[in-house]
Write a protein that holds these residues in place. Structure first.
Motif, PDB file in Angstrom:
ATOM      1  N   TYR A   5      -6.039   2.989   8.803  1.00 32.79           N
ATOM      2  CA  TYR A   5      -5.964   2.212   7.567  1.00 32.79           C
ATOM      3  C   TYR A   5      -5.282   3.015   6.463  1.00 32.79           C
ATOM      4  CZ  TYR A   5      -9.095  -0.952   9.941  1.00 32.79           C
ATOM      5  OH  TYR A   5      -9.640  -1.816  10.842  1.00 32.79           O
ATOM      6  N   SER A   6      -3.979   3.200   6.606  1.00 34.06           N
ATOM      7  CA  SER A   6      -3.210   3.879   5.574  1.00 34.06           C
ATOM      8  C   SER A   6      -2.798   2.860   4.507  1.00 34.06           C
ATOM      9  CB  SER A   6      -1.973   4.538   6.176  1.00 34.06           C
ATOM     10  OG  SER A   6      -1.202   3.580   6.883  1.00 34.06           O
ATOM     11  N   ASP A   7      -2.439   3.358   3.331  1.00 30.12           N
ATOM     12  CA  ASP A   7      -2.066   2.479   2.228  1.00 30.12           C
ATOM     13  C   ASP A   7      -0.672   1.894   2.470  1.00 30.12           C
ATOM     14  OD1 ASP A   7      -4.444   2.948   0.909  1.00 30.12           O
ATOM     15  OD2 ASP A   7      -3.657   4.719  -0.105  1.00 30.12           O
ATOM     16  N   TYR A   8      -0.411   0.763   1.858  1.00 30.32           N
ATOM     17  CA  TYR A   8       0.887   0.109   2.000  1.00 30.32           C
ATOM     18  C   TYR A   8       1.134  -0.730   0.755  1.00 30.32           C
ATOM     19  CZ  TYR A   8      -2.357  -3.544   3.454  1.00 30.32           C
ATOM     20  OH  TYR A   8      -3.410  -4.420   3.498  1.00 30.32           O
ATOM     21  N   ASN A   9       2.386  -1.083   0.531  1.00 31.04           N
ATOM     22  CA  ASN A   9       2.798  -1.880  -0.620  1.00 31.04           C
ATOM     23  C   ASN A   9       3.603  -3.060  -0.099  1.00 31.04           C
ATOM     24  OD1 ASN A   9       3.857  -2.999  -2.926  1.00 31.04           O
ATOM     25  ND2 ASN A   9       4.665  -1.091  -3.770  1.00 31.04           N
ATOM     26  N   ILE A  10       3.115  -4.275  -0.315  1.00 31.26           N
ATOM     27  CA  ILE A  10       3.760  -5.454   0.271  1.00 31.26           C
ATOM     28  C   ILE A  10       5.176  -5.659  -0.266  1.00 31.26           C
ATOM     29  CG2 ILE A  10       1.628  -6.676   0.783  1.00 31.26           C
ATOM     30  CD1 ILE A  10       2.214  -8.320  -1.804  1.00 31.26           C
ATOM     31  N   TYR A  11       5.511  -5.052  -1.412  1.00 31.00           N
ATOM     32  CA  TYR A  11       6.858  -5.192  -1.957  1.00 31.00           C
ATOM     33  C   TYR A  11       7.862  -4.284  -1.247  1.00 31.00           C
ATOM     34  CZ  TYR A  11       5.171  -8.027  -5.862  1.00 31.00           C
ATOM     35  OH  TYR A  11       4.638  -9.035  -6.631  1.00 31.00           O
ATOM     36  N   ASP A  12       7.377  -3.340  -0.443  1.00 31.23           N
ATOM     37  CA  ASP A  12       8.290  -2.490   0.315  1.00 31.23           C
ATOM     38  C   ASP A  12       8.986  -3.305   1.396  1.00 31.23           C
ATOM     39  OD1 ASP A  12       7.571  -0.308  -1.187  1.00 31.23           O
ATOM     40  OD2 ASP A  12       6.105   0.436   0.265  1.00 31.23           O
ATOM     41  N   ASN A  13      10.164  -2.842   1.807  1.00 27.09           N
ATOM     42  CA  ASN A  13      10.904  -3.555   2.849  1.00 27.09           C
ATOM     43  C   ASN A  13      10.200  -3.486   4.194  1.00 27.09           C
ATOM     44  OD1 ASN A  13      13.010  -4.471   1.212  1.00 27.09           O
ATOM     45  ND2 ASN A  13      14.148  -2.565   1.442  1.00 27.09           N
ATOM     46  N   TYR A  14       9.516  -2.366   4.449  1.00 23.95           N
ATOM     47  CA  TYR A  14       8.823  -2.193   5.719  1.00 23.95           C
ATOM     48  C   TYR A  14       7.395  -1.723   5.454  1.00 23.95           C
ATOM     49  CZ  TYR A  14      13.435  -2.566   7.816  1.00 23.95           C
ATOM     50  OH  TYR A  14      14.665  -3.010   8.200  1.00 23.95           O
ATOM     51  N   LEU A  15       6.464  -2.277   6.217  1.00 24.74           N
ATOM     52  CA  LEU A  15       5.059  -1.915   6.113  1.00 24.74           C
ATOM     53  C   LEU A  15       4.671  -1.190   7.383  1.00 24.74           C
ATOM     54  CD1 LEU A  15       3.670  -5.307   4.733  1.00 24.74           C
ATOM     55  CD2 LEU A  15       4.698  -3.408   3.468  1.00 24.74           C
ATOM     56  N   LYS A  16       4.076  -0.015   7.241  1.00 23.93           N
ATOM     57  CA  LYS A  16       3.772   0.815   8.408  1.00 23.93           C
ATOM     58  C   LYS A  16       2.316   0.642   8.833  1.00 23.93           C
ATOM     59  CE  LYS A  16       3.711   5.560  10.055  1.00 23.93           C
ATOM     60  NZ  LYS A  16       3.810   6.983   9.694  1.00 23.93           N
ATOM     61  N   SER A  63       6.878   0.264  12.044  1.00 26.11           N
ATOM     62  CA  SER A  63       7.343  -0.363  10.810  1.00 26.11           C
ATOM     63  C   SER A  63       7.553  -1.864  11.027  1.00 26.11           C
ATOM     64  CB  SER A  63       8.647   0.287  10.349  1.00 26.11           C
ATOM     65  OG  SER A  63       8.429   1.615   9.932  1.00 26.11           O
ATOM     66  N   PHE A  64       6.784  -2.662  10.317  1.00 25.04           N
ATOM     67  CA  PHE A  64       6.901  -4.112  10.360  1.00 25.04           C
ATOM     68  C   PHE A  64       7.739  -4.577   9.160  1.00 25.04           C
ATOM     69  CE2 PHE A  64       3.208  -3.067  12.750  1.00 25.04           C
ATOM     70  CZ  PHE A  64       3.040  -4.054  13.703  1.00 25.04           C
ATOM     71  N   THR A  65       8.632  -5.525   9.386  1.00 25.43           N
ATOM     72  CA  THR A  65       9.433  -6.068   8.297  1.00 25.43           C
ATOM     73  C   THR A  65       8.548  -6.875   7.365  1.00 25.43           C
ATOM     74  OG1 THR A  65      11.363  -6.193   9.738  1.00 25.43           O
ATOM     75  CG2 THR A  65      11.429  -7.474   7.701  1.00 25.43           C
ATOM     76  N   SER A  66       8.565  -6.543   6.083  1.00 23.26           N
ATOM     77  CA  SER A  66       7.753  -7.275   5.110  1.00 23.26           C
ATOM     78  C   SER A  66       8.361  -8.644   4.854  1.00 23.26           C
ATOM     79  CB  SER A  66       7.684  -6.492   3.795  1.00 23.26           C
ATOM     80  OG  SER A  66       7.086  -7.278   2.775  1.00 23.26           O
ATOM     81  N   PRO A  67       7.536  -9.680   4.685  1.00 25.18           N
ATOM     82  CA  PRO A  67       8.076 -11.004   4.360  1.00 25.18           C
ATOM     83  C   PRO A  67       8.713 -11.053   2.981  1.00 25.18           C
ATOM     84  CG  PRO A  67       5.677 -11.010   4.239  1.00 25.18           C
ATOM     85  CD  PRO A  67       6.067  -9.699   4.840  1.00 25.18           C
ATOM     86  N   LEU A  68       8.482 -10.016   2.158  1.00 24.96           N
ATOM     87  CA  LEU A  68       9.092  -9.958   0.827  1.00 24.96           C
ATOM     88  C   LEU A  68      10.338  -9.083   0.813  1.00 24.96           C
ATOM     89  CD1 LEU A  68       5.892  -9.615  -1.406  1.00 24.96           C
ATOM     90  CD2 LEU A  68       7.036 -11.680  -0.599  1.00 24.96           C
ATOM     91  N   ALA A  69      10.731  -8.556   1.980  1.00 24.69           N
ATOM     92  CA  ALA A  69      11.901  -7.687   2.054  1.00 24.69           C
ATOM     93  C   ALA A  69      13.186  -8.484   1.846  1.00 24.69           C
ATOM     94  CB  ALA A  69      11.946  -6.979   3.405  1.00 24.69           C
TER      95      ALA A  69
END
Length: 831
Positions: free
Chosen positions: A231-242, A247-253
């Motif tokens: 459970y590492s931190d992530y930011n949904i505004y990033d292009n990729y979420l780890k 690395s998953f492509t963010s829907p907001l990328a």
């Protein structure tokens, strides 16, 4: 990935009362399931999307009479709910006869002109912002986090199985997941409460852990470390979420329009702000993508709510479901604050609908934000102690005030349930078996001793033949401030006993001042690593491989004694000062000679080296996270870089030492997450030896004659094929994580992963060192004319646990017994 193995082994052993629950399947007129259809409670913002198989589950704390089911190209259906709980629903959608006006859907690349959802997405990109706490000079907020693990898919067959005979009481209070609708049994819960302070001017942040409470397997730091890494931190505004090292492509990328389909579905007021609802789902299968929806403010274009669910076809192992929810407080046009973050993972050996597994759930709540309170820099430098005993002994009054989200009935019952389970012998037996298989040690609590490692009991090499080894270590707890460890071994061919023992003492917890020492007398394959440490208990896999390539007879008898001091004056920066006394000789003199010219010998030649060294090592690992405070800590992550500098001085005459020399070594290893294109691991190593030294003290370019894929070795080199006193090596390995194979129809469903590697080595060997070692019976060659290089192509994730590499030699094909091609492989549990 040993922590993952612990967790998977554990798998093999196996709320708030909701007012409305619905679940079932959405079909078309031909009876085929409709993936990514939208289901929402009427007149609400509570909804979900069907999975790849058309199935859904939705529940709410409120009472609803109707659900709305819709999908592009089909008529929208309003389904009346006959009761509060409606399972196994089968809903059929008819194809729409009307031309859709708002959204034009394309099977190929999506239009950016005619889709209002894309227009809204562009405004989100234009006003893309960072977290609101970065907009102020200073900030402070409270953070409450709870992590829970549950056994799921509990049915009557499992309850009545022999596995749980005598443990039926644990199933008295089952509930269903609001995400999947599956029954579950809570087995682990950890709560923590922290206060976060930050200063954006001096770029400092610190976290004061004020309370920590757990129930379940709290004594096992391997499981705790696995949870921390998960459970590492992530930011949904990033292009990729780890997540899970992928690395998953963010829907907001900004690249999302090439990865997802977007549909403007609804609009409504949320917290007095008018918001649009956009549904998204992936264009292609087997890629690392999500499905879900988000609500976005119509004025600030900041995300108000979002949920993300990993598609079942995604190329990820051992995880059947990943579901994420985030809620935000949109303060104004430029500031948003995260208020709640929820993540659920369903771990299972199989992705089949009815397969059993374990839920991992993390809920983090943020509140009581305060800004622009100036504090001196010393405040941030004074780190709090997260292992202060008081942190773990907070009373009920503290937790009543600290919980920013209350525990539900199931969560509250975990503490009582686990206290009861620990008194049941059968449960303790299950736990002990898993612990042994995961750690490799058998715990003898009565004597505070562990017996093991069970995975190193048997081995084989040309010098010893079949070999057996048995070891033990002191173990009072995972935060022991001292530890004694040792082993005994015996070779059935050379008929010799071997041993190793070590002692470590943590003298100062704040600076992590550690004194250690020991002795090892054994047979070892030297030259498997350029910057190896003097580990008195370590043993390379090359010394014990059951199957090798070519003649693996260049082994060394080693008698090693060490004394070391280590400290960590700054976080992740370690200094080690030590000394070693080594006696080295060939274990098979007829096949592998370590002879050198010795004017002091009566024959003019010596076969044994006795050497005393002092060395200083600096190791910097920025971003590394650990858990525990004892003499041996547990690493949480492996995505950090490692920078190492080592200086070694050999002293002739002291303790009958034979040689004067100096050696400097440098290495740098860095993993790189290349967006959606996978992970690149790179390393460089440099070194030089000053002075004349025998073969046993020279730097050997690491060959690999085993059938195992070993990073930082050259699989097409034999041991001691290249010998240097000055060297430079580079290793590059890129794992595409299936990005290429997922586009090939015949390979798509196999979830294979492609790995490519490139390796190079350059080195020199002085004329003086060649002359000194001229009695040796092996060629003394350095790759000085041109850089030696290799390349490889690998296929990973075969049956989810196996990787095979095809290795090619680029040059020096005229070397004696040169191997132009080789195959290596490795087993492992990887997400």
């Amino acid at each position: 990935m040993k922590r993952l193995l612990v967790f998977l082994l554990f798998l093999s052993f196996y709320s708030v009362f909701s007012q409305t629950k619905v679940g079932g399947i959405i079909l078309d007129e031909f009876g085929d399931p409709i993936a990514f259809a939208n289901i929402i409670f009427e007149n609400s913002s509570e909804g979900t999307i069907t999975n790849d198989n058309g199935r859904f589950y939705l529940e709410s704390d409120n009472t609803y009479k109707t659900i709305i089911v819709s999908f592009i190209g089909y008529e929208t259906e309003e389904i009346q709910l006959q009761q509060k709980v409606n399972y196994n629903m089968e809903i059929t959608l008819s194809e729409s006869t009307e031309q859709l006006k708002e959204v034009v859907v394309y099977t190929g690349k999506q239009s950016k002109k005619d889709n209002p959802a894309i227009d809204i997405l562009k405004k989100i990109w234009a006003k893309k912002r960072e977290n609101g706490v970065r907009k102020f000079k200073q900030y402070q907020y409270d953070k409450y986090e709870k992590i829970e693990f549950d056994l799921n898919t509990i049915d009557s067959a499992l309850i009545k199985s022999k596995l749980f005979k005598g443990l039926e009481f644990v199933f008295q209070d089952l509930d269903t997941s609001r995400i999947t609708g599956k029954t579950y049994l809570p087995i682990f819960l950890n709560e923590s409460f922290s206060r976060i302070y930050g200063d954006n001017i001096i770029n400092e942040e610190k976290e004061d852990v004020l309370g920590n409470k757990n129930a379940g397997f709290s004594g096992n730091q391997s499981i705790t470390a696995f949870v921390e890494d998960l459970y590492s931190d992530y930011n949904i505004y990033d292009n990729y979420l780890k997540f899970f090292d992928k690395s998953f492509t963010s829907p907001l990328a900004k690249t999302g329009v090439d990865t997802y389909n977007y549909v403007l579905s609804d609009s409504t007021f949320i917290d007095n702000k008018w918001c649009y609802n956009i549904i998204y789902y992936p264009r292609r299968t087997n890629e690392l993508t999500f499905k879900g929806d988000f609500w976005v403010s119509d004025t600030t274009y900041a995300i108000k709510k979002i949920n993300l669910q990993v598609t079942k076809s995604a190329n990820i192992n051992w995880v059947k479901e990943i579901y994420i929810e985030q809620d935000f407080d949109v303060v104004n046009d430029s500031v948003f604050l995260l208020t709640r973050d929820y993540m659920l993972s369903d771990f299972s050996f199989s992705k089949k609908e009815k397969s059993r597994g374990v839920y991992g759930k993390r809920t983090t709540v943020y509140d009581n934000y305060e800004f622009d309170t100036n504090r001196p820099e010393e405040f941030y430098k004074a780190e709090s102690d997260p292992y202060d005993p008081r942190v773990f002994k907070r009373d009920s009054t503290f937790w009543k005030n600290a919980r920013l989200e209350r525990l539900n009935e199931d969560e509250s019952g975990i503490f009582k349930l686990l206290d009861t389970l620990k008194t049941v012998p059968k449960f303790r037996t299950y736990y002990d078996v898993v612990s042994i298989l995961g750690s490799g040690y058998v715990e003898i609590d009565k004597w505070n001793i562990d017996i093991g490692n069970i995975y190193s009991v048997f081995g084989f090499n040309d010098a010893e033949g079949t070999r057996v080894r048995l070891g033990a270590r002191t173990y009072f707890g995972q935060n022991d401030t001292w530890r004694l460890e040792g082993y005994m071994a015996y070779g059935f061919t050379d008929k010799k006993a071997k041993h190793g023992f070590s002692a470590k003492f943590l003298l100062d917890r704040k600076t992590r001042l550690i004194v250690s020492g020991g002795n090892r007398r054994d047979v070892e394959q030297l030259g498997i690593s350029l910057t190896s440490t003097n580990d008195v208990l370590g043993r390379s896999i090359a010394s014990s491989s059951l199957v090798t390539v070519g003649a693996n007879d260049r082994l060394t008898n080693i008698n090693l004694s060490t004394l070391n001091f280590e400290m960590e004056p700054a976080k992740n920066f370690r200094i080690r000062f030590g000394s070693s006394l080594r006696t080295l000789s060939s274990a098979l003199p007829n096949a592998f000679s370590l002879d050198y010219i010795d004017d002091d010998s009566s024959t003019g030649i010596s076969s044994e080296v006795k050497q005393f060294d002092i060395n200083t090592t600096f190791v910097y690992t920025p971003g590394k996270r650990t858990i525990g405070y004892g003499v041996e800590r547990v690493d949480i992550n492996d995505d950090h870089s490692t920078i190492l500098f080592n200086y070694t001085k050999g002293i002739r005459g002291f303790l009958e030492s034979d040689f004067d020399y100096e050696r400097i070594q440098f290495s740098y290893r860095q993993p790189w997450q290349i967006g959606g294109f996978g992970r690149l691991t790179s390393s460089i190593e440099l070194g030089k030896t000053f002075g004349e030294v025998p073969l046993s003290l020279l730097s050997v370019v690491p060959g690999n004659q085993t059938l195992f894929t070993l990073y930082n070795t050259f699989p097409n080199l034999d041991f001691y094929e290249f010998v240097t006193d000055t060297y430079a090596t580079v290793h590059l390995e890129h794992n595409f994580n299936g990005r290429l194979f997922s586009r090939i129809p015949l390979l798509r469903k196999m979830n294979l992963r492609e790995i490519v590697g490139l390796r190079g080595a350059w080195g020199q060997l002085s004329d003086e060192n060649i002359a000194l070692n001229s009695p040796s019976n092996i060629p003394l060659i350095a790759p000085d004319k041109q850089i030696y290089w290799e390349y490889s192509f690998g296929i990973g994730n075969i049956f989810k646990i196996f990787r095979i590499d095809f290795n090619f030699r680029g040059n020096y094909l005229d070397n004696p017994n040169a191997r132009p091609f080789g195959v290596t492989g490795t087993f492992g549990f990887n997400f």
